[in-house]
Design a protein around this motif. Structure first.
Motif, PDB file in Angstrom:
ATOM      1  N   GLU A   4     -13.351   2.959   4.147  1.00 28.73           N
ATOM      2  CA  GLU A   4     -12.214   3.866   4.056  1.00 28.73           C
ATOM      3  C   GLU A   4     -10.898   3.123   4.230  1.00 28.73           C
ATOM      4  O   GLU A   4     -10.748   2.312   5.146  1.00 28.73           O
ATOM      5  N   VAL A   5      -9.968   3.436   3.348  1.00 26.17           N
ATOM      6  CA  VAL A   5      -8.601   2.952   3.457  1.00 26.17           C
ATOM      7  C   VAL A   5      -7.697   4.161   3.609  1.00 26.17           C
ATOM      8  O   VAL A   5      -7.695   5.054   2.757  1.00 26.17           O
ATOM      9  N   THR A   6      -6.943   4.195   4.675  1.00 31.23           N
ATOM     10  CA  THR A   6      -6.005   5.276   4.922  1.00 31.23           C
ATOM     11  C   THR A   6      -4.613   4.698   5.075  1.00 31.23           C
ATOM     12  O   THR A   6      -4.383   3.834   5.930  1.00 31.23           O
ATOM     13  N   VAL A   7      -3.698   5.173   4.261  1.00 30.34           N
ATOM     14  CA  VAL A   7      -2.335   4.669   4.252  1.00 30.34           C
ATOM     15  C   VAL A   7      -1.411   5.771   4.742  1.00 30.34           C
ATOM     16  O   VAL A   7      -1.335   6.844   4.141  1.00 30.34           O
ATOM     17  N   SER A   8      -0.721   5.508   5.812  1.00 29.38           N
ATOM     18  CA  SER A   8       0.198   6.473   6.384  1.00 29.38           C
ATOM     19  C   SER A   8       1.604   6.214   5.881  1.00 29.38           C
ATOM     20  O   SER A   8       2.013   5.068   5.667  1.00 29.38           O
ATOM     21  N   SER A   9       2.371   7.281   5.715  1.00 29.91           N
ATOM     22  CA  SER A   9       3.726   7.173   5.207  1.00 29.91           C
ATOM     23  C   SER A   9       4.732   6.967   6.327  1.00 29.91           C
ATOM     24  O   SER A   9       4.465   7.179   7.502  1.00 29.91           O
ATOM     25  N   LEU A  25       0.816  -1.207   0.000  1.00 28.95           N
ATOM     26  CA  LEU A  25       0.000   0.000   0.000  1.00 28.95           C
ATOM     27  C   LEU A  25       0.847   1.253   0.000  1.00 28.95           C
ATOM     28  O   LEU A  25       1.893   1.311   0.652  1.00 28.95           O
ATOM     29  N   ARG A  26       0.374   2.239  -0.718  1.00 37.32           N
ATOM     30  CA  ARG A  26       1.026   3.529  -0.836  1.00 37.32           C
ATOM     31  C   ARG A  26       0.104   4.614  -0.319  1.00 37.32           C
ATOM     32  O   ARG A  26      -1.114   4.445  -0.324  1.00 37.32           O
ATOM     33  N   PRO A  27       0.652   5.738   0.117  1.00 38.00           N
ATOM     34  CA  PRO A  27      -0.213   6.830   0.567  1.00 38.00           C
ATOM     35  C   PRO A  27      -1.252   7.237  -0.467  1.00 38.00           C
ATOM     36  O   PRO A  27      -2.372   7.610  -0.095  1.00 38.00           O
ATOM     37  N   GLU A  28      -0.921   7.173  -1.741  1.00 35.55           N
ATOM     38  CA  GLU A  28      -1.869   7.553  -2.771  1.00 35.55           C
ATOM     39  C   GLU A  28      -3.026   6.571  -2.923  1.00 35.55           C
ATOM     40  O   GLU A  28      -3.980   6.840  -3.651  1.00 35.55           O
TER      41      GLU A  28
END
Length: 127
Positions: A122-127, A86-89
């Motif tokens: 919702e999918v939230t990807v943190s860096s 997974l990527r932030p985008e």
């Protein structure tokens, strides 16, 4: 009454993986093509994957091939989306959609092809 319900979203660190699920009722699931859309903050909603009625035909936007895997279990009337690396985008609301057709047509990512939509997960990807 048709119901489309997604689940499995959440907060994940970049590089991690998620599996989203979508359970459908009120339709003949094994005659129905299914798909996934997503909408990132500030961007338009976009379709990016479709699977035909028996899972033999699977489609992805080119830029999503490799990290996204669509599948279905007709016995459970459930569709899945596996997202790897997974990527932030990838942060977005992910929507499960059900077609009235059994196949993913040439215009497979036209929203009008899918009369039934889930509420989104919702999918939230943190860096």
């Amino acid at each position: 009454q048709v119901q489309v319900v997604e689940s499995g979203g959440g907060l994940v660190q970049a590089g991690g993986s998620l599996t989203l699920s979508c359970t459908v009722s009120g339709l003949t699931f094994d005659r129905t093509a299914m798909g996934w859309f997503r909408q990132a903050p500030g961007k338009e909603r976009e379709g990016f994957s479709c699977i035909n009625w028996n899972g033999v035909s699977k489609y992805y936007l080119d830029r999503m091939k490799g990290r996204f895997t669509i599948s279905r279990n007709n016995a459970e009337s459930t569709m899945y989306l596996q997202i790897a690396s997974l990527r932030p985008e990838d942060t977005a609301m992910y929507y499960c959609v059900a077609s009235q057709s059994s196949e993913c047509g040439g215009k497979r990512y036209f929203p009008s092809n899918y009369p039934y939509w889930g509420q989104g997960t919702e999918v939230t990807v943190s860096s």
